[in-house]
Design a protein around this motif. Structure first.
Motif, short mmCIF file in Angstrom:
data_model
loop_
_atom_site.label_atom_id
_atom_site.label_comp_id
_atom_site.label_asym_id
_atom_site.label_seq_id
_atom_site.Cartn_x
_atom_site.Cartn_y
_atom_site.Cartn_z
N MET A 36 -8.11 0.03 0.22
CA MET A 36 -7.73 -1.36 0.03
C MET A 36 -7.86 -2.14 1.33
O MET A 36 -7.47 -1.65 2.39
N GLU A 37 -8.45 -3.35 1.22
CA GLU A 37 -8.48 -4.23 2.39
C GLU A 37 -7.16 -4.98 2.45
O GLU A 37 -6.90 -5.86 1.64
N LEU A 38 -6.29 -4.62 3.38
CA LEU A 38 -5.00 -5.27 3.47
C LEU A 38 -5.15 -6.71 3.96
O LEU A 38 -4.44 -7.59 3.54
N ASP A 39 -6.06 -6.89 4.90
CA ASP A 39 -6.46 -8.23 5.32
C ASP A 39 -7.84 -8.09 5.92
O ASP A 39 -8.50 -7.06 5.73
N SER A 40 -8.30 -9.08 6.64
CA SER A 40 -9.69 -9.06 7.09
C SER A 40 -9.99 -7.90 8.03
O SER A 40 -11.15 -7.52 8.19
N HIS A 41 -8.96 -7.31 8.67
CA HIS A 41 -9.23 -6.27 9.67
C HIS A 41 -8.38 -5.02 9.48
O HIS A 41 -8.06 -4.34 10.46
N LYS A 42 -7.98 -4.72 8.24
CA LYS A 42 -7.21 -3.50 8.03
C LYS A 42 -7.64 -2.82 6.74
O LYS A 42 -7.88 -3.48 5.73
N LEU A 43 -7.69 -1.49 6.80
CA LEU A 43 -8.00 -0.71 5.60
C LEU A 43 -6.86 0.27 5.37
O LEU A 43 -6.40 0.94 6.29
N LEU A 44 -6.43 0.37 4.11
CA LEU A 44 -5.39 1.33 3.76
C LEU A 44 -5.88 2.17 2.59
O LEU A 44 -6.33 1.63 1.59
N PRO A 50 -1.98 8.67 -8.57
CA PRO A 50 -2.78 7.43 -8.61
C PRO A 50 -1.96 6.15 -8.80
O PRO A 50 -2.21 5.15 -8.14
N ALA A 51 -0.96 6.20 -9.68
CA ALA A 51 -0.17 4.98 -9.93
C ALA A 51 0.56 4.56 -8.67
O ALA A 51 0.55 3.39 -8.29
N ASP A 52 1.22 5.54 -8.02
CA ASP A 52 1.97 5.22 -6.80
C ASP A 52 1.05 4.69 -5.72
O ASP A 52 1.37 3.73 -5.01
N CYS A 53 -0.11 5.33 -5.56
CA CYS A 53 -1.05 4.89 -4.52
C CYS A 53 -1.46 3.45 -4.76
O CYS A 53 -1.37 2.61 -3.87
N ALA A 54 -1.89 3.16 -5.99
CA ALA A 54 -2.39 1.80 -6.30
C ALA A 54 -1.27 0.78 -6.14
O ALA A 54 -1.45 -0.25 -5.49
N HIS A 55 -0.13 1.06 -6.74
CA HIS A 55 0.97 0.10 -6.72
C HIS A 55 1.46 -0.15 -5.30
O HIS A 55 1.67 -1.29 -4.88
N PHE A 56 1.63 0.93 -4.54
CA PHE A 56 2.15 0.77 -3.18
C PHE A 56 1.16 0.00 -2.31
O PHE A 56 1.56 -0.89 -1.55
N ASN A 57 -0.12 0.33 -2.44
CA ASN A 57 -1.13 -0.40 -1.66
C ASN A 57 -1.11 -1.88 -1.96
O ASN A 57 -1.19 -2.72 -1.06
N ILE A 60 1.99 -3.52 -0.45
CA ILE A 60 1.84 -3.72 0.99
C ILE A 60 0.90 -4.88 1.28
O ILE A 60 1.16 -5.73 2.14
N GLN A 61 -0.20 -4.96 0.53
CA GLN A 61 -1.18 -6.03 0.74
C GLN A 61 -0.52 -7.39 0.53
O GLN A 61 -0.71 -8.32 1.31
N ARG A 62 0.26 -7.54 -0.53
CA ARG A 62 0.92 -8.83 -0.82
C ARG A 62 1.91 -9.19 0.27
O ARG A 62 2.04 -10.36 0.65
N ASN A 63 2.62 -8.18 0.77
CA ASN A 63 3.60 -8.49 1.80
C ASN A 63 2.95 -8.85 3.13
O ASN A 63 3.46 -9.69 3.87
N ARG B 88 6.08 -19.42 -1.09
CA ARG B 88 5.07 -18.42 -0.67
C ARG B 88 5.39 -17.05 -1.24
O ARG B 88 4.50 -16.32 -1.67
N ILE B 89 6.67 -16.69 -1.21
CA ILE B 89 7.08 -15.39 -1.76
C ILE B 89 6.74 -15.36 -3.25
O ILE B 89 6.22 -14.37 -3.77
N GLU B 90 7.02 -16.47 -3.94
CA GLU B 90 6.73 -16.52 -5.37
C GLU B 90 5.24 -16.38 -5.63
O GLU B 90 4.83 -15.68 -6.56
N ALA B 91 4.43 -17.01 -4.80
CA ALA B 91 2.98 -16.92 -4.98
C ALA B 91 2.50 -15.48 -4.83
O ALA B 91 1.70 -14.98 -5.64
N GLN B 92 2.97 -14.78 -3.81
CA GLN B 92 2.55 -13.39 -3.61
C GLN B 92 3.09 -12.49 -4.71
O GLN B 92 2.43 -11.56 -5.16
N SER B 93 4.33 -12.77 -5.14
CA SER B 93 4.92 -11.99 -6.21
C SER B 93 4.11 -12.15 -7.50
O SER B 93 3.86 -11.18 -8.21
N TYR B 94 3.69 -13.38 -7.75
CA TYR B 94 2.85 -13.65 -8.94
C TYR B 94 1.55 -12.87 -8.84
O TYR B 94 1.09 -12.26 -9.79
#
Lengths: 192, 255
Positions: A36-44, A50-57, A60-63, B88-94
């Motif tokens: 997964m590309e977490l952002d422009s310069h990170k790979l995770l 499989p479910a845990d891997c996908a969901h957790f990744n 983390i990406q959203r956060n 912003r939190i809501e957008a990411q959560s969505y």
């Protein structure tokens, strides 16, 4: 059953993962992108359930995106690794994520770095790492062939040898591997 | 009487005074103008003069909510900061739940819902913030939403909030907005509207232009200077013409 591995070279890191999604004796698909590309310069990349891997990744990406929006700056690789480890640790005594991770990232301060995490929330900065059954084979190849400061071609050659080793000695057939590189320019897919 | 003590109380004639006072707080904020064009949305904000020792770069009135959504606010900066972070939190959560970007309508509704919930709870006060959100619908059409401290939200073709004279700018927009504005015209309209209440000069305003599928573009100072200079020249020429015309009319009347 995932085979996941990565190495650090001169100004870049290569992350490799098999592209099979399977359960028991059935293979669903051969083009599953686990990196997964977490952002422009990170790979995770995660190996494990499989479910845990996908969901957790994804979590983390959203956060990390939220962090970037709120602070107008990307979190460093070191910071992200510790954040991820923290999330694994918090979940450990509640409902653990059965996901073993490799995080590769580039930031201006530390250049390229690679972090190895397991599902029990251990964290180490490494030059190369592997998860899954494949680790039993790949770490031996890395121990023998990895050298500090390899250029991209040399790094890809080591990766090619790892895949060859798996194809020769690993019981499970994994015909397709996805390789991604992260460096100062960002992340991209590469082929051998 | 004391019907403005707790906000959960209506006055006898049906007012929620705290909410109305919050709207007054918005009027005291610096001006924001939003204009919807044919394929772009422009948000322009007034940049109040900063204190000598203050670093102007850290004062931001235009913020990114999500990849495709931009927000500008008028009113209490601190309240806006809290509201924007919740959004912003809501957008990411969505995005995490639905693996899709939230629509601009969804985000506007969420922000409005948040603002409303702070008008119907004990022990809290409303957000002294009105916000303008720019973005695009799924069919690529541009969209501009407005929220206020009461928790109302709706889409607008153009509007203004805050600033020395909110009404004047709104009237100006009503007179001058036309459908299918090209990006350059939408930018000019926004600048003209801001110039009604803001001193001239690119350091007194900031413009953000959104186009579908592209990151939001904040106009550089040089670019803005050119546009302002052009508009002022236009105004000067219009004045001269009017003066010339009245002078001509004057001479003809003498005859």
């Amino acid at each position: 059953m995932d085979s996941v591995f990565a190495l650090v070279g001169d100004g870049y890191a290569i992350v490799a993962a098999d592209a099979s999604a399977a359960r028991s004796i059935l293979v669903f698909k051969h083009d599953e992108d686990k990196i997964m590309e977490l952002d422009s310069h990170k790979l995770l990349v995660g190996a494990g359930v499989p479910a845990d891997c996908a969901h957790f990744n994804e979590y983390i990406q959203r956060n990390l995106t939220l962090y970037e929006l709120n602070n107008d700056i990307k979190l460093s690789t070191h910071g992200s690794a510790n954040y991820i480890r923290g999330e694994l640790a918090t979940a450990l005594r509640k409902g653990p994520y059965q996901s073993n991770l490799l995080l590769a990232g580039y930031d201006a301060q530390d250049g390229v770095s690679l972090y190895h995490m397991d599902y029990m929330a251990s964290l180490s900065k490494v030059n190369f790492g592997a998860h899954g059954y494949a680790a039993n084979f790949i770490l031996s190849v890395f121990d023998r062939d990895w050298k500090k400061g390899m250029n991209l071609q040399e790094g890809l050659e080591v990766v090619r040898r790892c895949i060859h080793e798996l194809r020769t000695r690993f019981l499970i057939s994994q015909p397709v591997f996805i390789l991604k590189v992260v460096d100062a320019a960002g992340t991209r897919v590469v082929t051998l | 009487m004391s019907y403005d003590r707790a906000i959960t109380v209506f006055s006898p004639d049906g007012h929620l005074f705290q909410v109305e006072y919050a709207m007054e707080a918005v009027k005291r904020g610096s001006a924001v103008v939003g204009v919807r064009g044919a394929d772009s949305v422009v948000l322009g904000v007034e940049r109040k003069a900063v204190a000598q020792l203050q670093d102007a770069r850290t004062i931001r009135k235009i913020a990114k909510l999500d990849e495709n959504l931009t927000i500008a606010f008028a009113g209490f900066t601190a309240d806006a900061r809290v509201l924007i972070e919740k959004a912003r939190i809501e957008a990411q959560s969505y995005r995490l739940t639905c693996e899709d970007a939230p629509s601009i309508d969804y985000m506007a509704r969420h922000i409005a819902k948040t603002q409303q919930s702070y008008t119907q709870r004990g022990g809290v006060r409303p957000f002294g913030v009105s916000s303008m959100i720019s973005g695009f619908n799924a069919d690529k059409s541009p969209q501009l939403y407005l929220t206020d401290p009461a928790g109302t939200y709706s889409a607008w073709k153009a509007n203004a909030i805050g600033g020395r004279n909110e009404k004047a700018v709104q009237e100006f927009l009503e007179k001058n907005w036309t459908a299918s504005l090209a990006e350059a015209d939408a930018i000019r309209l926004t600048v003209k509207a801001l110039l009604e209440v803001v001193d001239s000069g690119s350091k007194n305003m900031e413009l953000a232009v959104s186009r579908y599928g592209q990151p939001v573009r904040i106009l550089k100072e040089e670019e803005l200077e050119v546009i302002i200079a052009d508009i002022e020249r236009e105004i000067e020429e219009a004045k001269k013409e009017a003066a010339g015309a009245s002078a001509a009319a004057g001479t003809s009347m003498e005859i």
